[in-house]
Design an enzyme around this catalytic site. Sequence first.
Site, mmCIF file in Angstrom:
data_model
loop_
_atom_site.group_PDB
_atom_site.id
_atom_site.type_symbol
_atom_site.label_atom_id
_atom_site.label_comp_id
_atom_site.label_asym_id
_atom_site.label_seq_id
_atom_site.Cartn_x
_atom_site.Cartn_y
_atom_site.Cartn_z
ATOM 1 N N LYS A 32 -0.249 -0.326 -4.311
ATOM 2 C CA LYS A 32 -1.701 -0.139 -4.287
ATOM 3 C C LYS A 32 -2.007 1.296 -3.858
ATOM 4 C CE LYS A 32 -4.607 -2.264 -1.156
ATOM 5 N NZ LYS A 32 -5.254 -1.131 -0.468
ATOM 6 N N GLU A 50 -13.614 -2.757 -2.068
ATOM 7 C CA GLU A 50 -13.909 -2.988 -0.644
ATOM 8 C C GLU A 50 -15.302 -2.473 -0.299
ATOM 9 O OE1 GLU A 50 -10.834 -1.658 2.029
ATOM 10 O OE2 GLU A 50 -12.027 -2.141 3.819
ATOM 11 N N ASP A 106 0.827 -1.209 0.000
ATOM 12 C CA ASP A 106 0.000 0.000 0.000
ATOM 13 C C ASP A 106 0.857 1.254 0.000
ATOM 14 O OD1 ASP A 106 -2.809 -0.174 -0.013
ATOM 15 O OD2 ASP A 106 -2.830 -0.962 2.030
#
Length: 287
Positions: free
Chosen positions: A126, A195, A97
Amino acid sequence: MSVHPVEPSAAAPRPALNLPRLRDMAARGEKLAMVTCYDATFAQLLDAAEVDIQLVGDSLGNVVQGQSSTLPVTLEHMAYHTACVARAKRQAWLVTDMPFGSYEASPQQAFESAAALMRAGAQMVKIEGGGDIAHTVRFLVDRGIPVCGHLGLTPQRVHALGGFRIQGRDEAAAAQLKADAAALAQAGAAMLVLELVPSALAREITQAHPEMMTIGIGAGAGTTGQVLVLHDLLGLTSGKRPRFVRDFTREPGSAADAPGLSVAQALRRYVVDVKAGRFPDEAVHGY
Ligand code: KIV
């Protein structure tokens, strides 16, 4: 007694996964199993369970550092944990991330942050955001950095979103999510985490962009793959368990005092159940 016995994989160790191999697996209809990982011991355990993708998530702010959000996590924290995982994992594809504040200011800032994470061992970065960061995604991809997008509930924007809640429920929000996914695909994102998105919407986005592998968390069974936070999967997190989480150390429906699975067995069970389409169970974990 387990309904589906958890055996260690009998196959010879797999070659290291890379983007073309992951794309081939996805094209054959094989579901991809991703789990978050923050240290060397778990990197080895996840490899042994044949988890396809290890994600050094900024969720380490919550589960490792004890923060109430991912916002305090720094680039240095992410690089440190990436290096811990990269030293130990052998087969999995490694995604890290980009933490809050490390990419929003300019594509150049994003490139320098991504380069630090790649030097630490990441194979893909990400980034949370949609059309607003598509230009940055293109800038990274053009410089040889594979990018995974992240849409839906984006935890770094929790204050702007007003909490951890399902996204894309009404028509306008769903249209915005679809436009954001299209912008990321157009910018060259090879993967996309979805998500807390209604299952039908996640399926539609997945089908619209076969070139961009979608990885769902609370997004139903129609995505290319699934991801869970390691500590959730192992039943280690306290408080109310979100609907989309399953504790893989317990057999579904087993008595509270029934013996649980070992860590290694639970990780393998997750992989086997994702690949077999047994997790997520739309009726139990979907929205
Ligand atoms: O940081 C993280 O763990 C994540 C997953 C929830 C996808 O972004």
